[in-house]
Write an enzyme that holds these catalytic residues in place. Structure first.
Site, mmCIF file in Angstrom:
data_model
loop_
_atom_site.group_PDB
_atom_site.id
_atom_site.type_symbol
_atom_site.label_atom_id
_atom_site.label_comp_id
_atom_site.label_asym_id
_atom_site.label_seq_id
_atom_site.Cartn_x
_atom_site.Cartn_y
_atom_site.Cartn_z
ATOM 1 N N HIS A 13 -15.863 2.791 -0.985
ATOM 2 C CA HIS A 13 -14.401 2.904 -1.113
ATOM 3 C C HIS A 13 -13.883 3.593 0.137
ATOM 4 C CE1 HIS A 13 -10.702 3.919 -3.832
ATOM 5 N NE2 HIS A 13 -10.352 3.729 -2.566
ATOM 6 N N HIS A 15 -10.975 2.775 3.330
ATOM 7 C CA HIS A 15 -9.965 1.938 3.992
ATOM 8 C C HIS A 15 -10.083 2.186 5.481
ATOM 9 C CE1 HIS A 15 -7.782 1.295 0.121
ATOM 10 N NE2 HIS A 15 -8.303 2.477 -0.156
ATOM 11 N N HIS A 193 -8.246 -1.295 -7.040
ATOM 12 C CA HIS A 193 -7.840 0.072 -7.366
ATOM 13 C C HIS A 193 -7.176 0.034 -8.740
ATOM 14 C CE1 HIS A 193 -8.441 0.771 -3.134
ATOM 15 N NE2 HIS A 193 -7.927 1.989 -3.157
ATOM 16 N N GLU A 196 -5.785 5.248 -10.721
ATOM 17 C CA GLU A 196 -5.643 6.331 -9.739
ATOM 18 C C GLU A 196 -4.429 7.168 -10.160
ATOM 19 O OE1 GLU A 196 -4.705 5.038 -5.737
ATOM 20 O OE2 GLU A 196 -5.189 6.997 -4.858
ATOM 21 N N ASP A 274 -12.339 7.283 0.750
ATOM 22 C CA ASP A 274 -11.012 6.656 0.649
ATOM 23 C C ASP A 274 -10.336 6.558 2.021
ATOM 24 O OD1 ASP A 274 -9.001 5.365 -0.744
ATOM 25 O OD2 ASP A 274 -8.205 7.154 -1.724
ATOM 26 N N ASP A 275 -9.645 7.621 2.440
ATOM 27 C CA ASP A 275 -8.927 7.637 3.726
ATOM 28 C C ASP A 275 -9.268 8.959 4.422
ATOM 29 O OD1 ASP A 275 -7.032 5.204 3.366
ATOM 30 O OD2 ASP A 275 -6.803 6.349 1.509
HETATM 31 N N1 ADE Z 1 -4.403 2.383 0.424
HETATM 32 C C1 ADE Z 1 -5.091 3.267 1.155
HETATM 33 N N2 ADE Z 1 -5.529 4.270 0.389
HETATM 34 C C2 ADE Z 1 -5.115 4.008 -0.873
HETATM 35 C C3 ADE Z 1 -5.256 4.666 -2.126
HETATM 36 N N3 ADE Z 1 -5.919 5.824 -2.256
HETATM 37 N N4 ADE Z 1 -4.686 4.103 -3.201
HETATM 38 C C4 ADE Z 1 -4.014 2.959 -3.104
HETATM 39 N N5 ADE Z 1 -3.853 2.301 -1.966
HETATM 40 C C5 ADE Z 1 -4.402 2.820 -0.850
HETATM 41 ZN ZN ZN Z 2 -8.435 3.572 -1.879
#
Ligand code: ADE
Ligand code: ZN
Length: 335
Positions: A13, A15, A193, A196, A274-275
């Protein structure tokens, strides 16, 4: 001392746009002669205090403006794979958001070719393998998503699957049944996703209506014990991103994260970043955070890494190799 950075792991997971570090944003902007709306690196970093998913997404989409050429996507991917490999990531299944680039006039071939070259160079340099998953933006239409999937097919993009990201609440899975049906027909893997910010019904919907093989985040599943039992029995993995959940205020603090509940219920839980450029840590930082918070043992950590292997879309042979590497790591920890 446990060396979490050497634990072999799979990141499922992630991006790629969320690995855009502030320094690279400034470098790319300078290279393209673009003005940024930030006075300095410190000014940009000061904006990384998010209220929720939406406030993060606004900055994330604004910053991708610096990604203009295939070389930019290569540089971004290579930088991520170098950083990931240093943290023990042996394989990464990388999300990208084609619509975030197409809508700015960047050619799909530049995005895809740049990512593919970054993956190739990253593997040659570090040994860390990777694969690409194209995500569709949940706040845009199902018809647009289907059109983008057909464009990916037309340019022979070597994707292994599709995903669904961006604004969750108010954008039901039912918008995307046609694109997921088409992906299935094409033999692609399907993830999304869900859970969340949305409740457990968002998770059930991506399972029932989109046929996903694993759920990204899925943390709000805990509000429905029957759903949690289903995830455990059907071995549907959740790709959990602890630092992301804290930064986007999905949980008040790491201490309140539902990871221990999900583990106790027998759900296949995996740890991911994630990011990472936005949420304060790469894969090993996320492992270290939960290890510290919940006093996880080395065998608990090895189990999370085994889960990431199981949940990946790797071949049985590669999975066996990585499982063996994890067991070797575990033996070394107790000597
Ligand atoms: N795009 C990038 N990170 C995300 C996240 N945590 N949830 C939804 N879309 C995303
Ligand atoms: Zn994500």
């Amino acid at each position: 001392m446990t060396d979490i950075a050497t634990l072999p792991k799979v990141e499922i997971h992630l991006h790629i746009e969320g690995t855009l570090e502030p320094e690279l944003i400034f470098d790319l902007a300078a290279r393209h002669d673009m003005n940024l709306p930030y006075a300095s690196l410190a000014d940009l970093r000061a904006r990384y205090a998010f209220e929720d998913l939406q406030s993060f997404l606004e900055l994330y989409y604004a910053n991708v403006a610096v990604l203009r050429t295939a070389d930019d996507f290569t540089e971004l991917t290579l930088a991520y794979l170098r950083r990931a490999a240093a943290g023990g990531v042996r394989h990464a299944e990388i999300f990208f958001d084609p619509q975030a680039h197409l809508s700015r006039g960047v050619a799909l071939t530049d995005v895809v070719d740049g990512l593919v070259e970054g993956c190739r160079r990253g593997e040659a340099e570090t040994g860390t393998t990777s694969a690409l998953i194209a995500c569709f933006l949940r706040d845009r239409s199902g018809e647009e998503a289907l059109g983008v999937l057909e464009q990916l097919v037309a340019v022979k993009a070597p994707i292994i699957g599709i995903g669904l990201d961006s604004t969750e609440v108010g954008n039901p899975a039912s918008k995307f049944t046609a694109v997921y049906a088409r992906a299935k027909e094409l033999g692609l893997h399907r993830v999304a996703h869900a859970g969340e910010e949305g409740g457990p019904e968002y998770v059930s919907d991506v399972l029932d209506q989109l046929g996903v093989e694993r759920v990204d985040h899925g943390v709000r599943s805990v509000q429905d014990p029957i759903l949690v039992r289903r995830l455990a029995i059907e071995r549907i993995p959740l790709t959990i991103c602890p630092l992301s959940n804290v930064r986007l205020k999905g949980v008040a603090s790491l201490a309140e994260h539902v990871l221990p509940q999900l583990i106790a219920a027998g759900v296949v839980t995996t740890i991911n970043s994630d990011d990472p450029a936005y949420f304060g840590g790469y894969a090993e930082d996320n492992y270290a955070a939960v290890a510290g918070q919940f006093a996880l043992s080395v065998s608990d950590l090895a189990q999370l890494a085994h889960n990431s292997v199981e949940a990946s879309f790797l071949s049985p042979d590669r999975k066996a190799t990585l499982d063996h590497e994890i067991e070797t790591w575990l033996r070394l920890q107790s000597t």
